[in-house]
Design an enzyme around this catalytic site. Structure first.
Site, PDB file in Angstrom:
ATOM      1  N   GLU A   1      38.308  45.316  39.103  1.00 52.68           N
ATOM      2  CA  GLU A   1      38.762  45.792  40.414  1.00 52.68           C
ATOM      3  C   GLU A   1      40.175  46.350  40.353  1.00 52.68           C
ATOM      4  O   GLU A   1      40.471  47.401  40.904  1.00 52.68           O
ATOM      5  CB  GLU A   1      38.677  44.665  41.449  1.00 52.68           C
TER       6      GLU A   1
ATOM      7  N   HIS B   1      32.214  34.689  49.565  1.00 47.67           N
ATOM      8  CA  HIS B   1      31.598  35.978  49.878  1.00 47.67           C
ATOM      9  C   HIS B   1      31.591  36.272  51.376  1.00 47.67           C
ATOM     10  O   HIS B   1      30.784  37.085  51.833  1.00 47.67           O
ATOM     11  CB  HIS B   1      30.160  36.025  49.361  1.00 47.67           C
TER      12      HIS B   1
HETATM   13  C1  TPP Z   1      35.353  39.926  41.130  1.00 49.85           C
HETATM   14  C2  TPP Z   1      33.937  40.204  41.464  1.00 49.85           C
HETATM   15  N1  TPP Z   1      33.511  41.470  41.487  1.00 49.85           N
HETATM   16  C3  TPP Z   1      32.215  41.746  41.790  1.00 49.85           C
HETATM   17  C4  TPP Z   1      31.340  40.737  42.080  1.00 49.85           C
HETATM   18  C5  TPP Z   1      29.883  41.049  42.419  1.00 49.85           C
HETATM   19  N2  TPP Z   1      29.023  40.604  41.312  1.00 49.85           N
HETATM   20  C6  TPP Z   1      28.427  39.399  41.349  1.00 49.85           C
HETATM   21  S1  TPP Z   1      27.623  39.059  39.928  1.00 49.85           S
HETATM   22  C7  TPP Z   1      28.050  40.532  39.230  1.00 49.85           C
HETATM   23  C8  TPP Z   1      27.611  40.856  37.840  1.00 49.85           C
HETATM   24  C9  TPP Z   1      28.247  39.967  36.826  1.00 49.85           C
HETATM   25  O1  TPP Z   1      27.635  40.134  35.593  1.00 49.85           O
HETATM   26  P1  TPP Z   1      27.864  39.159  34.382  1.00 49.85           P
HETATM   27  O2  TPP Z   1      29.282  38.721  34.355  1.00 49.85           O
HETATM   28  O3  TPP Z   1      27.334  39.815  33.180  1.00 49.85           O
HETATM   29  O4  TPP Z   1      27.001  37.862  34.746  1.00 49.85           O
HETATM   30  P2  TPP Z   1      25.421  37.764  34.998  1.00 49.85           P
HETATM   31  O5  TPP Z   1      25.188  37.969  36.447  1.00 49.85           O
HETATM   32  O6  TPP Z   1      24.755  38.781  34.151  1.00 49.85           O
HETATM   33  O7  TPP Z   1      25.059  36.358  34.609  1.00 49.85           O
HETATM   34  C10 TPP Z   1      28.800  41.280  40.135  1.00 49.85           C
HETATM   35  C11 TPP Z   1      29.283  42.637  39.871  1.00 49.85           C
HETATM   36  C12 TPP Z   1      31.837  39.427  42.082  1.00 49.85           C
HETATM   37  N3  TPP Z   1      31.046  38.382  42.408  1.00 49.85           N
HETATM   38  N4  TPP Z   1      33.113  39.176  41.753  1.00 49.85           N
END
Ligand code: TPP
Ligand code: MG
Lengths: 329, 328
Positions: free
Chosen positions: B63, B132
């Protein structure tokens, strides 16, 4: 590959438990009992099942919003987790957190963080405290590969390596961050190299193989506990289901999912265990029925749970309620 | 008579984006999962097919990095539209927004322009728990150098973006998550709208309900309930949270002589607090009763529905608070 008697049973039981628990969650989500975001771990069970038993009760664990498996494998009762998903008072967070915010401090399970990368600096602080107190406790921090693009990963990795802290960076690389494939978000997809860049030891293991996870984790824990400083472990894995219940999965091929499903950690371990006669068919069937009974009970606990009364809404924001403003004369 | 189309707030936002991308080749959209995933809230769905990966651009989870990149691109002649998935995650980009976007023009003696638009979803109501469900509009509205807007209607969802892009200064747009599926009629030729003025959404004479964003529709519903009880309430939609349209606020309150502010932010140091202070500064002697406000309870927003509902402004609480103001 060595295995103690009973261990094959425990590993399979844990993976099956996580799988069936989450299948039940998906069902209960459709029925409206679980609300909000629900992120399933299905496909990745070998990591929590293989890694968590290698930690001691006084070690600390931090996770993400995809943490049901870790909570179960850490011993948080299934009923308390299910009740949390329902938002009931009997939940492990008193119902206030839901699926993404499972906490059980008595088991040193410190959540359940829904901000990507959010737990990483906390884990560094946990480990700093252990180092300053001179304990041999380690801190295990699970996160997705998506978090490695966040500044918080880089700042945490640098601090941990600089101060030689007893922290384990456990990256569950399921290749996607929501709909963003690793190759579309990282200039270098060799995640271990990033850790090396901070002078940290790093290894990559097959996260679909529970025994490989266990062995790698065992060595890694021992080295961190022995004071060799932080370690980064990449578990190569895949989530079989959508990112969350809101995800239409526009970003990946059905064929790719099908190919990974062929490597299902549970089916694979059952095959090995039967072949090597660690388990027999009856043993596998017994696990399924034991797990089914446990999950039925967890769901019953959740249904029977109670709603927090509205009067308690503002409780637990501070230790002491702020003093009410003095009445006007 | 102009014709209308039936659409949603989500689609109206998409129309605004499509229009901006088509009209200004310097404009591009960037953010997490805006392209291949289809937009976290499906707002940008299909746009990357229409405009290509350069102009509808997925970013890694960074971000601070990509918001900062948007600010840099804006300084260097582009017109970036940066989507931060939600206000919750914008906290990771606060440094870029507050220390760079907001300060550069002033600090450089007017040499630098930052014509960036930063969009984010805001608000609670979907049982997503504390991390959230924030409504932190006031954090941004506090900062000189930023313009902050909150579309609450289809026309504003459609039209605020283009005007924001024309602004030579950074604009933050808050899109309330609960409004995304809201359906309604939109003029077929709807286009850019002004982002300087508040709007009276329902004229009335006995009480001003002053609000913005997701709470607008709760206030309109409350005004309906009050009307059935013989109370003629006015509903003022602030639309722009910085700079606030003080004249519109004062005009409404001088007419009705009573005001209730409704704000999904927490009460302490809220936008509601600022609006009440403005009324006291500018219209104190026109008031017939003490001011009042309905805000969120002072708790991290809880997950279970009954507690979440209890924590947020609701029609019933607005009506009750309005009656209280009217009884004074
Ligand atoms: C700081 C932040 N940015 C965006 C999000 C929205 N978001 C939730 S899960 C996710 C993907 C994360 O992927 P990863 O770290 O690979 O974990 P996975 O879900 O694959 O286990 C996003 C973009 C968030 N929760 N926190
Ligand atoms: Mg991932």
């Amino acid at each position: 590959m060595s295995i103690e008697s009973g261990e094959a049973h425990r590993l399979l039981w844990q993976m099956v438990r996580i799988r069936r628990f989450e299948e039940k969650c998906a069902e209960l989500y459709s029925a409206g009992h679980i609300r909000g975001f629900l992120h399933l771990y299905i496909g990745e069970e070998a990591i929590a099942a293989g890694a968590l038993p290698e930690l001691r009760a006084d070690d600390s664990i931090l996770g993400t919003y995809r943490e049901h498996g870790h909570a179960l494998a850490r011993g948080v009762p299934a009923g308390a987790i299910m009740a949390e998903m329902f938002g009931k008072r009997e939940g492990c967070s008193g119902g206030r957190g839901g699926s993404m915010h499972l906490f059980d401090v008595s088991r040193r399970f410190f959540g359940g963080n829904a901000i990507v990368g959010g737990a990483l600096p906390l884990a560094v602080g946990f480990a700093l405290a252990e180092q300053m107190r001179g304990t041999d406790r380690v801190v295990a921090c699970f996160f997705g590969e998506g978090a490695m693009a966040e500044g918080e990963f880089h700042e945490s990795a640098n601090l941990a390596a600089l101060w030689k802290l007893p922290v384990m960076f456990l990256c569950e690389n399921n290749l996607y961050a929501m709909g963003t494939a690793l190759g579309r978000s990282q200039s270098n997809v060799d995640l271990c190299e990033k850790a090396h860049g901070y002078g940290m030891r790093a290894l990559s293991v097959d996260g679909m193989d529970v025994l490989e996870v266990r062995d790698a984790m065992r060595r890694a824990v021992a080295s961190v506990r022995a004071g060799e400083g932080p370690i980064f472990v990449e578990f190569r894995t895949y989530r079989f289901r959508a990112h969350s219940m809101f995800d239409p999965e526009l970003y990946r091929d059905k064929a790719e999912v099908a190919a990974w499903r062929q490597r299902c950690p549970i089916e694979r371990f059952v095959r090995t265990a039967l072949e090597r006669e660690w388990l027999d068919d009856a043993g596998v069937a017994a696990i399924e029925s034991e797990v089914a009974a446990e999950i039925d009970e967890a769901v019953a606990i959740a249904h029977a749970g109670t709603w927090e009364p509205l009067e308690a809404l503002e409780r637990d924001v501070y230790v002491r309620a702020p003093a009410a403003p003095a009445a006007r004369a | 008579m102009s014709t209308t189309i039936r659409t949603t707030y989500r689609e109206a936002l998409r129309m605004g984006l499509r229009d901006a991308l088509a009209r200004d080749e310097r404009a591009f959209l960037m953010g997490e999962d805006v392209a291949h995933y289809g937009g976290t809230y499906a707002v940008s769905k299909s746009l990357h097919g229409e405009f290509g990966e350069d102009r509808v651009r997925d970013t890694p989870l960074s971000e601070s990095g990509f918001v900062g990149a948007g600010i840099g691109a804006a300084m260097n002649g582009m017109r970036p539209i940066v989507e931060v998935m939600t206000v919750n995650f914008s906290l990771l980009a606060l440094d870029q927004i507050v220390n760079n976007a907001a300060t550069l023009r002033h600090m450089s003696g007017g040499q630098i322009e930052v014509p960036v638009v930063i969009r984010m979803t805001t608000g609670a109501g979907r049982q997503l728990a504390a991390q959230h469900s924030h409504s932190l509009e006031v954090w941004y509205a506090h900062v000189p150098g930023l313009r902050v807007v909150a579309p609450a209607t289809l026309a504003d969802a459609r039209g605020m973006l283009w005007t924001a892009l024309q602004d030579p200064d950074p604009v933050v747009i808050f899109e309330h998550a609960m409004l995304l599926p809201m359906e309604g009629e939109l003029d077929a030729d709807a286009g850019a709208v002004d982002i300087d003025h508040a709007a009276v959404r329902r004229p009335g004479t006995q009480l001003s309900l002053i609000t913005y964003g997701g709470s607008l529709h709760k206030c309109l519903e409350a005004a309906e309930v009050l009307a059935r009880e013989g109370v003629d309430a006015e509903v003022l939609d602030l639309r722009t949270l910085r700079p606030l349209d003080v004249d519109a606020i004062v005009a409404s309150v001088t007419k009705t002589r009573r005001a209730l502010v409704v704000d999904e932010g927490w009460k302490t140091c809220s936008l509601a607090a600022e609006i009440m202070a403005l009324i006291v500064e500018h219209a104190f002697y026109d008031l017939d009763a003490p001011l009042a406000r309905v805000c969120s309870a002072e708790v991290p927003i809880p997950y279970p529905k009954h507690l979440e509902d209890a924590a947020l402004p609701q029609v019933g609480r607005i009506v009750a608070a309005a009656c209280e103001v009217l009884s004074r």
